[in-house]
Design a protein around this motif. Sequence first.
Motif, short mmCIF file in Angstrom:
data_model
loop_
_atom_site.label_atom_id
_atom_site.label_comp_id
_atom_site.label_asym_id
_atom_site.label_seq_id
_atom_site.Cartn_x
_atom_site.Cartn_y
_atom_site.Cartn_z
N ALA A 242 0.91 -1.11 0.06
CA ALA A 242 0.21 -0.01 -0.10
C ALA A 242 1.07 1.31 -0.16
O ALA A 242 0.50 2.36 -0.66
CB ALA A 242 -0.80 -0.04 1.17
N SER A 246 2.10 3.27 -7.14
CA SER A 246 2.44 2.89 -8.38
C SER A 246 3.10 3.84 -9.26
O SER A 246 2.99 5.15 -8.84
CB SER A 246 0.80 2.51 -9.04
OG SER A 246 0.11 3.59 -8.61
N SER A 247 3.36 3.47 -10.42
CA SER A 247 4.22 4.36 -11.20
C SER A 247 3.33 5.22 -11.96
O SER A 247 2.24 4.65 -12.39
CB SER A 247 4.98 3.58 -12.08
OG SER A 247 5.38 4.55 -13.08
N ALA A 248 3.54 6.39 -12.04
CA ALA A 248 2.62 7.54 -12.68
C ALA A 248 2.92 7.55 -14.17
O ALA A 248 2.16 8.21 -14.84
CB ALA A 248 2.96 8.81 -11.92
N ALA A 453 -37.41 -5.33 -22.32
CA ALA A 453 -37.87 -4.89 -21.51
C ALA A 453 -38.77 -3.84 -21.49
O ALA A 453 -39.79 -3.54 -20.78
CB ALA A 453 -36.92 -4.65 -20.18
N ILE A 454 -38.30 -2.83 -22.27
CA ILE A 454 -39.01 -1.66 -22.53
C ILE A 454 -40.34 -1.87 -23.11
O ILE A 454 -41.35 -1.17 -22.92
CB ILE A 454 -38.10 -0.55 -23.61
CG1 ILE A 454 -37.05 -0.05 -22.73
CG2 ILE A 454 -38.85 0.43 -24.15
CD1 ILE A 454 -36.01 0.63 -23.55
N TYR A 455 -40.31 -2.66 -24.14
CA TYR A 455 -41.82 -3.02 -24.70
C TYR A 455 -42.54 -3.98 -23.76
O TYR A 455 -43.74 -4.36 -24.53
CB TYR A 455 -41.70 -3.52 -25.86
CG TYR A 455 -40.96 -2.70 -26.81
CD1 TYR A 455 -41.96 -1.43 -27.56
CD2 TYR A 455 -39.83 -2.54 -27.23
CE1 TYR A 455 -41.44 -0.68 -27.99
CE2 TYR A 455 -39.08 -1.53 -28.27
CZ TYR A 455 -40.23 -0.64 -28.52
OH TYR A 455 -39.55 0.38 -29.46
N PRO A 457 -44.59 -3.21 -21.46
CA PRO A 457 -46.20 -2.64 -21.35
C PRO A 457 -46.89 -2.76 -22.40
O PRO A 457 -48.15 -2.78 -22.49
CB PRO A 457 -45.81 -1.22 -21.09
CG PRO A 457 -44.28 -1.05 -20.88
CD PRO A 457 -43.71 -2.26 -20.99
N LEU A 458 -46.16 -2.93 -23.78
CA LEU A 458 -46.96 -3.40 -24.76
C LEU A 458 -47.36 -4.86 -24.96
O LEU A 458 -48.57 -5.39 -24.92
CB LEU A 458 -46.20 -2.96 -26.07
CG LEU A 458 -47.03 -3.20 -27.52
CD1 LEU A 458 -48.12 -2.47 -27.63
CD2 LEU A 458 -46.08 -3.01 -28.59
N PRO A 461 -50.00 -6.44 -21.92
CA PRO A 461 -51.52 -6.56 -21.93
C PRO A 461 -52.16 -7.07 -23.45
O PRO A 461 -53.39 -7.56 -23.35
CB PRO A 461 -51.85 -4.95 -22.05
CG PRO A 461 -50.52 -4.24 -21.77
CD PRO A 461 -49.52 -5.17 -21.99
N MET A 462 -51.15 -7.06 -24.39
CA MET A 462 -51.63 -7.88 -25.52
C MET A 462 -51.62 -9.18 -25.23
O MET A 462 -52.50 -9.95 -26.21
CB MET A 462 -50.42 -7.59 -26.84
CG MET A 462 -50.90 -6.13 -27.32
SD MET A 462 -49.75 -5.55 -28.58
CE MET A 462 -49.91 -6.65 -29.89
N PRO A 465 -55.41 -11.11 -23.57
CA PRO A 465 -56.52 -11.78 -24.15
C PRO A 465 -56.02 -13.25 -25.00
O PRO A 465 -56.90 -14.10 -25.07
CB PRO A 465 -56.96 -10.65 -25.26
CG PRO A 465 -55.80 -9.72 -25.21
CD PRO A 465 -55.23 -9.87 -24.05
N ILE A 466 -54.83 -13.11 -25.71
CA ILE A 466 -54.52 -14.01 -26.58
C ILE A 466 -54.39 -15.41 -25.52
O ILE A 466 -54.88 -16.57 -25.75
CB ILE A 466 -53.15 -13.96 -27.11
CG1 ILE A 466 -53.27 -12.93 -28.17
CG2 ILE A 466 -52.58 -15.18 -27.83
CD1 ILE A 466 -51.99 -12.49 -28.73
N SER A 469 -57.99 -16.49 -24.32
CA SER A 469 -58.73 -17.19 -25.44
C SER A 469 -57.97 -18.48 -25.53
O SER A 469 -58.75 -19.62 -25.78
CB SER A 469 -58.73 -16.28 -26.67
OG SER A 469 -57.60 -16.36 -27.12
#
Lengths: 488, 571
Positions: A242, A246-248, A453-455, A457-458, A461-462, A465-466, A469
């Motif tokens: 410590a 170290s070398s500069a 991940a961004i999509y 929310p799309l 929910p889509m 229903p699929i 059914s």
Amino acid sequence: AVSVSVVFLPGSVPADLPRRLPYGDVREERVPVSCKSPAVCTARPPRGAWEALRAVPYGDTFLPRLSRVAPGSSVCWQSCLCSQPSLLPLPQGVNVYVGKHRSALVRAGQGLAILHARLQQLLQVVSLTASSIAAALSDRVPDGQLGPDAWRHLKSSLGYEITFSLLNPDPKSHDVDWDIEGAVNHYVQPVLDKLSLVANFSVDSQILYYAVLGVTPRFDKESSSFILSAHSLPHVINPVEARLGSSAASLYPVLNFLLYVPERSHSPLYIQDKDGAPVATNAFHSPRWGGIMIYNVEVPASPQTSLPLHVDVDMLRVMEVFLAQLRLLFGISREELPPEFLVESPGNEGLADWELDRLLWAHALENIATVSTTLTSLAQLLDQISNIVIKDDVASEVYRAVAAAQDAVAELAEGHLHSAFQASKEAVTSSERAFFDPSLLHLLYFPDDQKFAIYIPLFLPMAVPILLSLAKMLREARQNKKEPTKMD
Amino acid sequence: MLAVGLVLLLAAGLGQGTTRGVLREELLLRPLPVGDVAAVFQFRTRWDADLQRGAVSHYRLFPKALGQLVAAHGVRELHLALTQGFWSTQSWGQPPLGAPAGAELWVWFQDTVPDVDKAWKELSNILSGIFCASLNFIDSTNTVTPTASFKPLGVANGTDHRLLRYAVLPREVVCTENLTPWKKLLPCGSKAGLAVLLKAERLFHSSYHSQAVHIRPICRDASCLAVSWELRQTLTVVFDSFTSGQGKKDWSLFKMFSRTLTDACPLASESKVYVDISPKNKEKDLLEVTPTPTSVHEAIVQGDKTTYAVYDLLSPMLFNTSRSLNVQLKWKRPEDSSELSTPIMHAHRYVSGYGLQTGEISTLIYNTHPYRAFPVILLETVPWYLRLYVHTLTIITKGKENKPSYIHYQPAQDRKRPHLLEMLIQLPANSATKITIQFERALLKWTEYPPDPNHGFYVSSSVLSALVPSAIAMKNVNVEESPLFTSLFPSSDGSSYFLRLYTEPLLVNLPTPDFSMPYNVICLTCTVVAVCYGSFYNLLTRTFHVEEPSRGGLAKRLANVIRRLRGVPPI
């Protein structure tokens, strides 16, 4: 490839040597190196080849002639053979004398077979062996196959920084002074001049006060001294490191050589090895890091001496140890010599020509392996990120690296060590420059999973229903199976 | 002529210097008017070697890391200060060594450096590694080249300001991780000498903390044919002893640092503690210092006569009676009048205006000297995202316009360089000068905002450099002998002294977008699309058929239950 030319002294020509000279013989030896990546395995194992050039009728004049063998660019060994013991100034029991340059004297019997065996032994000593290849490729060989020595060698680099540090943990009692400038000029610089073919070296030194080892030494009543046992040595370095700083100025790896003057309350301090015997040099080295030597100050007889006590370090004693450690760290130690071998001392330069050859060889090999690993991981990165942009300069660096690496391999096969080493150095520089180009940063590219991940929310929910059914269809299908066709 | 005199003094002070280097450590304790105590440490390492040639690579007292830095990057002079808090000149008096809040770095390079900007960039990166500070954020957007404010403090042959670089990072927070590497550069570390007092948990529990590193070349001897290198490490800390001492202004070393001094650093050739006991308001013997000082030293510091009680840690008498030195200061009777002697020059700066479009930066500079006027150089560095309207620059003194005798203005370039405004303003006696300039706030690209942009953007302190007339005629004192910083800024003549003040840093709000907006939009649109899609899907996939009501609603069932109870047949 190592080519060995053999010069026979009068009266030493083996009986079964073919009449026609020069006579050549090629020996090939394969060194098995198991590797992780297949690219590395192309590293050529060295071959031994020798040829008997001529039987010279020279008398005692061969020695000056031999030493004049030019330190050419290719590895060329000259051996002198003699069967008459009286002609050679060799002590009894010594059959092979290895010189400072690339020459050796071999005492062989009348048969060609003994000559073969001796030459084989000679090549084992002066040229690359399986273990040194393994050491050069140590990073690429699976663990557990290497001895501890393989880890000791420094990795090949374009340059090294050598730092000598004098640790004085007790400036109140000891006023330690060392003539490091003189010592470096006298002892270290000749070695580094010789090694300058391999890499650039810079030397500096510092004095650190109040820097203590991480271990409290044990007091030994019998010898009334303090003992550092071998198993505690690994804990010594950390707190010191410590402070080292170290070398500069550069990014090269640093070799640290520490001279530790123990506190007055802890001196004299000795290092004990595993068997409990004191280490003669009172020093130890740490692989790929450097070495530490403990320098005890003689306690004056009268307790009335005024403190601080002025101490001038005996630099010869210190530098002997440090230079030996330097050789170890570069892997130019003399390992397991056969008993009938005698090696000429390299003198002030600390390094014989053939040792330098071996070092160049090992480093060239390691460089080529490094290049292949770097380029392989670059290729892997490109496979991972398909839309990464490779700029023209990066591409040209890669091409240059590949060309230089191929060049190095070819030169190595020819035995032109220097040019092979230069080419391998260029290859490393180019490949590193390509690999560490800032445009190739992994994080610059947006990973695909985060786009999903961004999509969410799309998609979520889509999907509801699929999925509902689908579940309904399944339920209906199951119901239909239960009550088949109940038509009105 | 003065330089020659200075050189002579230097030689006299350091005659015993050898090539090994000389270390001198000093601590100045100064009770401040409002009851705080300022402690100023200074560690001077002088090395008689020429770092520049690069031939020197064997370090003794001088730290290797800094020496290599100076040699490798052609540094002629380096000044780095890391400061937490703000030195309030009005209540504390003139600072011993001023520093702006945050990190300040200014470097003079050698004229042999081929590319100063590249060297500056590399240097700041390496310093950032050495001191664990974010100096790597120094780039062209916060670097300026002042023309007049900063002059080399060491031996210099030429002041071509193109070799100077100056940068301030006002946002930088200074803490323990910066102190530890700073302490590591001291030859004795924090193991012996005055540095044992530097205990991080006390130092950062204070009103003001500033640590600095100054490297400069000085003359080796009177003839000045060779240079020596001097490294000064200084640390200033202000303790609020009034609140921590239950309303008493008494203090001791142990109370402030929770340590006492036991010995000098064995490598130091000088190790002294100075306590400022100058009589205020012509009242003598108001305070009492224990133990008895080894000597009393009188000096003229910053235009004022100052008396110091000196404790020489190297003198054997000091530790004869007790093993440790705990300097204590007691006030004999509570000082009733807390009237502050206002310093001759002090300054304030603030930002005014409303809304997020325009604003105004105002700087107030006070000259409280009753009869003497003096000029001051003002340096303003404003980041490019505040677009200064230079035509609105007004300087008003006592209700009249004050024309600066020198103006250097370098306009900003977006994302490239900041505004630089340097002015030489004459401050009339007993006056307040107000400098205002209006600005417009720029809109940043959304990736350019720092984390937590609503906190605001810092504008670095402006720098005031002045030759302040001194109250007492200064004799040509032995600069090297007098404590601390007087030797860093030697006075040019007997009647004035150099003073550099820093104003408050500014915090300006920029128009900040709602960073979650894109995601909100995505969420909202996606939801709308999904709802539409869902209903469409249902519409397209469901089959509709008329269903006979089989059992009826709840009311009918209820009615049937009641009917059954009554015995009437259900509907």
